[in-house]
Motif scaffolding. Sequence first.
Motif, PDB file in Angstrom:
ATOM      1  N   CYS A 111       0.845  -1.202   0.000  1.00 39.31           N
ATOM      2  CA  CYS A 111       0.000   0.000   0.000  1.00 39.31           C
ATOM      3  C   CYS A 111       0.879   1.250   0.000  1.00 39.31           C
ATOM      4  O   CYS A 111       1.672   1.454   0.900  1.00 39.31           O
ATOM      5  CB  CYS A 111      -0.919   0.022   1.220  1.00 39.31           C
ATOM      6  N   ARG A 169     -10.836   3.572   5.077  1.00 39.41           N
ATOM      7  CA  ARG A 169     -11.609   4.058   3.921  1.00 39.41           C
ATOM      8  C   ARG A 169     -11.388   5.534   3.650  1.00 39.41           C
ATOM      9  O   ARG A 169     -11.649   6.026   2.556  1.00 39.41           O
ATOM     10  CB  ARG A 169     -13.097   3.821   4.158  1.00 39.41           C
ATOM     11  N   TRP A 186      -8.502   6.957   3.819  1.00 44.69           N
ATOM     12  CA  TRP A 186      -7.119   7.196   3.395  1.00 44.69           C
ATOM     13  C   TRP A 186      -6.779   6.498   2.078  1.00 44.69           C
ATOM     14  O   TRP A 186      -5.870   6.909   1.358  1.00 44.69           O
ATOM     15  CB  TRP A 186      -6.148   6.740   4.494  1.00 44.69           C
ATOM     16  N   CYS A 187      -7.493   5.409   1.765  1.00 40.61           N
ATOM     17  CA  CYS A 187      -7.207   4.614   0.570  1.00 40.61           C
ATOM     18  C   CYS A 187      -7.362   5.471  -0.677  1.00 40.61           C
ATOM     19  O   CYS A 187      -8.349   6.176  -0.841  1.00 40.61           O
ATOM     20  CB  CYS A 187      -8.162   3.424   0.513  1.00 40.61           C
ATOM     21  N   ILE A 188      -6.344   5.409  -1.571  1.00 40.77           N
ATOM     22  CA  ILE A 188      -6.406   6.219  -2.790  1.00 40.77           C
ATOM     23  C   ILE A 188      -7.014   5.431  -3.955  1.00 40.77           C
ATOM     24  O   ILE A 188      -7.234   5.980  -5.023  1.00 40.77           O
ATOM     25  CB  ILE A 188      -5.024   6.758  -3.196  1.00 40.77           C
ATOM     26  N   GLY A 189      -7.233   4.149  -3.741  1.00 45.54           N
ATOM     27  CA  GLY A 189      -7.870   3.337  -4.782  1.00 45.54           C
ATOM     28  C   GLY A 189      -6.973   2.990  -5.947  1.00 45.54           C
ATOM     29  O   GLY A 189      -7.412   3.003  -7.088  1.00 45.54           O
ATOM     30  N   CYS A 190      -5.700   2.674  -5.659  1.00 48.44           N
ATOM     31  CA  CYS A 190      -4.783   2.340  -6.757  1.00 48.44           C
ATOM     32  C   CYS A 190      -4.904   0.878  -7.153  1.00 48.44           C
ATOM     33  O   CYS A 190      -4.558   0.508  -8.268  1.00 48.44           O
ATOM     34  CB  CYS A 190      -3.338   2.668  -6.390  1.00 48.44           C
ATOM     35  N   GLY A 191      -5.371   0.048  -6.223  1.00 50.08           N
ATOM     36  CA  GLY A 191      -5.568  -1.365  -6.555  1.00 50.08           C
ATOM     37  C   GLY A 191      -4.326  -2.221  -6.411  1.00 50.08           C
ATOM     38  O   GLY A 191      -4.343  -3.397  -6.772  1.00 50.08           O
ATOM     39  N   TYR A 192      -3.244  -1.642  -5.885  1.00 52.78           N
ATOM     40  CA  TYR A 192      -2.012  -2.413  -5.746  1.00 52.78           C
ATOM     41  C   TYR A 192      -2.210  -3.572  -4.762  1.00 52.78           C
ATOM     42  O   TYR A 192      -1.713  -4.673  -4.974  1.00 52.78           O
ATOM     43  CB  TYR A 192      -0.885  -1.486  -5.274  1.00 52.78           C
ATOM     44  N   ILE A 221      -4.939  -5.159  -4.176  1.00 51.75           N
ATOM     45  CA  ILE A 221      -5.763  -6.186  -4.824  1.00 51.75           C
ATOM     46  C   ILE A 221      -4.874  -7.092  -5.669  1.00 51.75           C
ATOM     47  O   ILE A 221      -5.021  -8.305  -5.693  1.00 51.75           O
ATOM     48  CB  ILE A 221      -6.849  -5.523  -5.705  1.00 51.75           C
ATOM     49  N   PHE A 256     -11.243  -6.386  -3.228  1.00 48.63           N
ATOM     50  CA  PHE A 256     -11.956  -5.803  -4.372  1.00 48.63           C
ATOM     51  C   PHE A 256     -12.237  -4.344  -4.054  1.00 48.63           C
ATOM     52  O   PHE A 256     -11.982  -3.885  -2.935  1.00 48.63           O
ATOM     53  CB  PHE A 256     -13.259  -6.562  -4.640  1.00 48.63           C
ATOM     54  N   PHE A 257     -12.756  -3.621  -5.037  1.00 49.13           N
ATOM     55  CA  PHE A 257     -13.137  -2.234  -4.770  1.00 49.13           C
ATOM     56  C   PHE A 257     -14.594  -2.212  -4.309  1.00 49.13           C
ATOM     57  O   PHE A 257     -15.458  -2.816  -4.948  1.00 49.13           O
ATOM     58  CB  PHE A 257     -12.984  -1.367  -6.020  1.00 49.13           C
ATOM     59  N   TYR A 312     -18.095   2.841  -1.872  1.00 48.76           N
ATOM     60  CA  TYR A 312     -17.091   3.733  -1.289  1.00 48.76           C
ATOM     61  C   TYR A 312     -15.892   3.962  -2.199  1.00 48.76           C
ATOM     62  O   TYR A 312     -15.061   4.824  -1.929  1.00 48.76           O
ATOM     63  CB  TYR A 312     -16.636   3.195   0.065  1.00 48.76           C
ATOM     64  N   LYS A 313     -15.755   3.124  -3.254  1.00 51.33           N
ATOM     65  CA  LYS A 313     -14.654   3.265  -4.209  1.00 51.33           C
ATOM     66  C   LYS A 313     -13.283   3.170  -3.550  1.00 51.33           C
ATOM     67  O   LYS A 313     -12.372   3.931  -3.884  1.00 51.33           O
ATOM     68  CB  LYS A 313     -14.743   4.610  -4.965  1.00 51.33           C
ATOM     69  N   VAL A 314     -13.172   2.317  -2.574  1.00 52.38           N
ATOM     70  CA  VAL A 314     -11.871   2.055  -1.960  1.00 52.38           C
ATOM     71  C   VAL A 314     -11.713   0.543  -1.804  1.00 52.38           C
ATOM     72  O   VAL A 314     -12.685  -0.202  -1.968  1.00 52.38           O
ATOM     73  CB  VAL A 314     -11.732   2.722  -0.568  1.00 52.38           C
TER      74      VAL A 314
END
Lengths: 256, 416
Positions: free
Chosen positions: A141, A158, A160-166, A168, A177-178, A182-184
């Motif tokens: 992360c 939730r 702080w997560c930038i949603g890069c998917g690393y 995952i 998963f995303f 919430y898109k995180v």
Amino acid sequence: MDCSRRTLLKSACAATAAATLPISAFRLFSPAECRAETGKPGTRWIFLVDTEKCVGCGLCVKACKLENEVPYDAPVTRTWVERYVITSDGKSHIDSPMGGRDGFTSPKIDGQEINPKEITKAFFVPKLCNQCDNPPCVQVCPVGATYQTSDGVVLVDRKWCIGCGYCIMACPYGVRFFHPEYKVAEKCTFCYHRISKGETTACVQACPFEARKIGNLRDPDDPVTKIVMTQRVGVLKDEYGTKPQVFYLGLDRNVR
Amino acid sequence: MHELIVHGAEWTDKIGFVYPNEFIYWSIQIVMYPYMTGLVAGAFVLSSLYHVFDQKDLKEMARFSLVFSLCLLPVAMMPLMLHLQQPLRGIEVMMTPHFTSAIAAFGIVFSTYAVIVISEIWFVYRVFFVEQSKALKGQPGLANNFKRIVYNVLTLGAYELSEEAVRQDKKAVKILAAIGIPVAGFLHGYAGFIFGSVKANALWMSPLMPVIFIMSAVVSGIALCMLTYLIIMEWQKFRAILAKGRGDASVELLRGVEMDLMTKTSRYLMMFLVAAITLEMLDLIFRGYTQMKSWDILRTVMFHEDFVKIFILQYGLGNLVPFILLLIPGLTIRRTAIALVLVLFGVFMMRWNVVIGGQAFSLSFMGYMHYDLPIIPHNLETFKEGLMGALTVVATPFVLFWGVNKLLPSLTFRKQ
């Protein structure tokens, strides 16, 4: 006042240090952190899945989705159940429609009817986050939004997560998963909000056959710990060095 | 209430047994990211070959590729931002880096690199800034006045043009270019490391990944610089022909300069191309020979599912054909141009086959995932992570170059 460049720089450095010191000192002795570090020394959450007992009813998946507000009809899920059908030619046929949420009512696997005479063995395997001792998701992360608590559970912040998917990508078990809303990054937390209050997880509570159990590895009298210590348990994908903490009874070599 | 979109479900087709949460999470923008970073790094290395190793034949190219790498710089970040689910929090990678993550180094490496490129450009162009500011002094017109102010600011107050000062500028350029090569390499090598260190992914995990990425980065960077230079020269030649007629001396001069440069630069291109292919082949052979658990699924992906993409489009059309085109004696501009386009396409396919190919099989090793690139967007997500988003990223450096080149003319070959 005589102010050379040297003195200016010197006092600027001193002022900066003086300004940051109280803040960091406060952080060092944060009461909340002290309590968290010293409060419960003896907890390491572990999970036990008895595949011999699972019938693939999917109640655990249902309970989890409702408890943890994962959109019910979205194809993503924190926990799921896989069906394995091994035929006499050695092939394994695997499926998990909607994560096994509605049970396995159709004999077809991947649209294919399997002749019952050819089936040599068949079983169900529930899956969830392994709350690894060496979690690759936490390692990768980029902002530290996912972290491991002192009692071993991996959580996601939730906010702080930038949603890069690393994370995952880094998880060998595909548990992340995303979150559709919430898109995180989203994952199984062993129902941390429940276990930290002394309750059990939603899936454990929902399982009518006691195929799922949660326990504390640090407590030698814990029934789950006793089983893990005294019986032959397996873990998933040991080769990745993640040290998974979900233990399986009756794990078959065909399980992926 | 947010819109309910399962990220990845839109463009992922699952075949066989795939875990429920598995989708193509890293899509076209993550293909674009190493591609664009590669172009930046490659363009810079090309310019450094002249500044550091004194490859005189690259003098013209050096200035252009340096300015072009400046234009590519902000573009390397763009795909990442377009890919993030929370783009507004993207800055946290710089602010609160978590250093066990390969991505966390991005802020530091990238800013270091940006500082080097910008300062090198400043030293290369300082004399020009001063000259411009002097030349524009007293000239009438608001535009000239504005331009003079901009150049004045760009000199940062260093107006000295003595021999000693100019010599020091050159020295600074050399030092910066020398530091820049390993940093550019690191910038891209670390992009390779982002993939190479994912132990969960059987295709990505390889210690060779960073080196493979660096080599193909240099290849693509050189190819793009050559191609852009070629197009601009053709345009100038076309204008010269229109103005002075086909047989004019200036047209001949242009043609000579152009061809000469292409022949020389293509040699470097081929060198790096050979290195890149050798490493990729080594990786493939090693996997085939060691036959680890993942080899069965990797083999089916490489030789069946993605055969056309890997062996026909990437290695065949993208590597072998341009290599032959450049090798045949009597190189022409047209042949060079075709070869360069193919090289760029080949490197793009390499990125595609790594990023998308790495997600083409399930972690269960029992199923496959196919990626359908969204072409016509119907929401923000299919725009960002579809063809349109990718094209936006591709177009940006050229738009930037058009603007930057007005201030930092990098194509003034006639003066030399």
